[in-house]
Write a protein that holds these residues in place. Structure first.
Motif, PDB file in Angstrom:
ATOM      1  N   PHE A   1      -6.971  17.871   2.303  1.00 14.91           N
ATOM      2  CA  PHE A   1      -8.784  18.067   2.351  1.00 14.91           C
ATOM      3  C   PHE A   1      -9.320  16.799   3.792  1.00 14.91           C
ATOM      4  O   PHE A   1      -8.556  15.920   3.973  1.00 14.91           O
ATOM      5  N   PHE A   2     -10.268  17.720   4.417  1.00  8.42           N
ATOM      6  CA  PHE A   2     -10.515  16.789   5.563  1.00  8.42           C
ATOM      7  C   PHE A   2     -13.036  17.151   5.304  1.00  8.42           C
ATOM      8  O   PHE A   2     -13.315  17.599   5.388  1.00  8.42           O
ATOM      9  N   HIS A   3     -13.127  16.132   5.452  1.00  2.10           N
ATOM     10  CA  HIS A   3     -14.797  16.568   6.137  1.00  2.10           C
ATOM     11  C   HIS A   3     -15.251  16.200   7.381  1.00  2.10           C
ATOM     12  O   HIS A   3     -13.814  15.731   8.256  1.00  2.10           O
ATOM     13  N   THR A   4     -15.700  16.950   8.151  1.00  2.03           N
ATOM     14  CA  THR A   4     -16.276  17.352   9.018  1.00  2.03           C
ATOM     15  C   THR A   4     -16.870  15.742   9.729  1.00  2.03           C
ATOM     16  O   THR A   4     -18.275  15.575   8.687  1.00  2.03           O
ATOM     17  N   CYS A   5     -17.099  15.590  10.693  1.00  2.00           N
ATOM     18  CA  CYS A   5     -18.530  14.640  10.861  1.00  2.00           C
ATOM     19  C   CYS A   5     -18.283  14.265  12.463  1.00  2.00           C
ATOM     20  O   CYS A   5     -17.354  14.021  12.756  1.00  2.00           O
ATOM     21  N   ASN A   6     -19.693  14.452  13.002  1.00  2.00           N
ATOM     22  CA  ASN A   6     -20.301  14.794  14.534  1.00  2.00           C
ATOM     23  C   ASN A   6     -19.278  15.335  15.280  1.00  2.00           C
ATOM     24  O   ASN A   6     -18.364  14.009  16.046  1.00  2.00           O
ATOM     25  N   GLY A   7     -18.392  15.414  15.121  1.00  2.00           N
ATOM     26  CA  GLY A   7     -17.420  16.683  16.164  1.00  2.00           C
ATOM     27  C   GLY A   7     -16.046  16.179  15.527  1.00  2.00           C
ATOM     28  O   GLY A   7     -15.456  16.339  16.987  1.00  2.00           O
ATOM     29  N   LYS A   8     -15.430  15.061  14.579  1.00  2.00           N
ATOM     30  CA  LYS A   8     -14.461  14.723  14.042  1.00  2.00           C
ATOM     31  C   LYS A   8     -14.309  14.832  13.005  1.00  2.00           C
ATOM     32  O   LYS A   8     -14.984  15.885  11.985  1.00  2.00           O
ATOM     33  N   ILE A   9     -12.652  15.394  12.249  1.00  2.00           N
ATOM     34  CA  ILE A   9     -12.392  14.869  10.804  1.00  2.00           C
ATOM     35  C   ILE A   9     -12.448  14.010  10.383  1.00  2.00           C
ATOM     36  O   ILE A   9     -10.855  13.382  11.009  1.00  2.00           O
TER      37      ILE A   9
ATOM     38  N   GLN B   1     -10.437  22.875  13.676  1.00  2.00           N
ATOM     39  CA  GLN B   1     -11.068  24.557  14.150  1.00  2.00           C
ATOM     40  C   GLN B   1     -12.144  24.398  13.578  1.00  2.00           C
ATOM     41  O   GLN B   1     -13.937  25.145  14.423  1.00  2.00           O
ATOM     42  N   PHE B   2     -13.023  23.388  12.784  1.00  2.00           N
ATOM     43  CA  PHE B   2     -14.065  23.271  11.515  1.00  2.00           C
ATOM     44  C   PHE B   2     -14.945  22.300  11.588  1.00  2.00           C
ATOM     45  O   PHE B   2     -16.120  22.172  11.447  1.00  2.00           O
TER      46      PHE B   2
ATOM     47  N   PRO C   1     -21.147  20.426  10.539  1.00  2.00           N
ATOM     48  CA  PRO C   1     -21.819  19.248  10.126  1.00  2.00           C
ATOM     49  C   PRO C   1     -21.705  18.642   9.000  1.00  2.00           C
ATOM     50  O   PRO C   1     -22.246  19.684   7.520  1.00  2.00           O
ATOM     51  N   ASN C   2     -20.723  18.281   8.311  1.00  2.00           N
ATOM     52  CA  ASN C   2     -21.205  17.293   7.175  1.00  2.00           C
ATOM     53  C   ASN C   2     -20.286  18.677   5.821  1.00  2.00           C
ATOM     54  O   ASN C   2     -20.395  19.120   4.894  1.00  2.00           O
TER      55      ASN C   2
END
Length: 244
Positions: A126-134, A102-103, A107-108
């Motif tokens: 836990f996840f990081h978001t990056c360039n439209g991906k996780i 969802q998020f 960015p980051n």
């Protein structure tokens, strides 16, 4: 390509139909333990609203859990049956991944979905978001909220940030947030960013996007082998094992 997706892992279920370009319909409903009676009629009704029939579907996407034991069984069984009867591809997505996605446009960001297990315990990762991906940065886990807090306190900084401190904000989402928010805020302070309650359950519309991406990449599952994802064995399974 018409895709049907369904998430039945929480008290609010979500079903959707989409194609590569558009979300055609999405139903979100609190089933109040009446899911087995409601699910297929609601799917048929939704398809009818889109002037589609079951046989017009080209693929199926389903949320695999963790989550409600009964809801998972009903949702996964329904998706597998449809895939086998229609002879179309099926894709399974872990519910924690679905919530985090969802998020993925941010960015980051650091995201931690929390799904209720029982009072005082949650499923989490836990996840990081990056360039439209996780990117998943911890294992899928289940346990008391203090384990989530401990992990948050020990997280490494996001690789895209210049700061060497891990004091970054964390977006918490899912139906486990409300009960845990006081304890999270007490321990983590203003690092805690609680998502809106509207984001407390997985959305079949997001599942549709992920399913179509998997289909395009050739990443499908054998419907005979697809099973719900449990981090811990469910209470009904444990009772059966002990003859209760």
């Amino acid at each position: 390509m018409k895709v049907l997706t369904l998430d039945t892992t929480t008290d609010t279920s979500s079903i959707a139909v989409a194609d590569e370009n558009n979300l055609l319909a999405e139903y979100n409903f609190a089933h109040k333990m009446d899911l087995s009676r409601r699910l297929m009629p609601d799917i048929v009704s939704m398809l009818k609203d889109c002037t589609l029939r079951i046989k017009d579907l080209n693929c199926i996407g389903v949320s695999l859990g963790p989550g409600s034991f009964t809801g998972l069984r009903i949702g996964v069984a329904t998706a597998k049956t449809l895939a086998q009867v229609l002879n179309i591809p099926i894709v399974g997505i872990i519910t924690l991944d679905l919530l985090a996605h969802q998020f993925d446009y941010l960015p980051n960001a650091t995201v931690c979905p929390l799904v209720k297990v029982r009072k005082g315990e949650v499923y989490w990762a836990f996840f990081h978001t990056c360039n439209g991906k996780i990117k998943q940065i911890t294992d899928y886990s289940a346990g008391p909220i203090n384990e989530v807090i401990k992990m948050a306190q020990n997280l490494s900084p996001h690789p895209k940030t210049k700061s060497q401190k891990s004091e970054r904000r964390i977006i918490f989402c899912g139906d486990g947030v409300e009960d845990a928010l006081e304890e999270l805020s007490k321990s983590l302070g203003d690092r805690v960013v609680p998502a809106s309650k509207w984001l407390s359950y997985p959305k079949a519309s997001i599942l549709a996007r992920l399913t179509l991406e998997k289909i395009a990449a050739g990443e499908t599952s054998d419907p005979l082998l697809l099973v719900p994802f449990y981090i811990h064995r469910s209470a009904p399974e444990m009772r059966l094992e002990h003859g209760q």
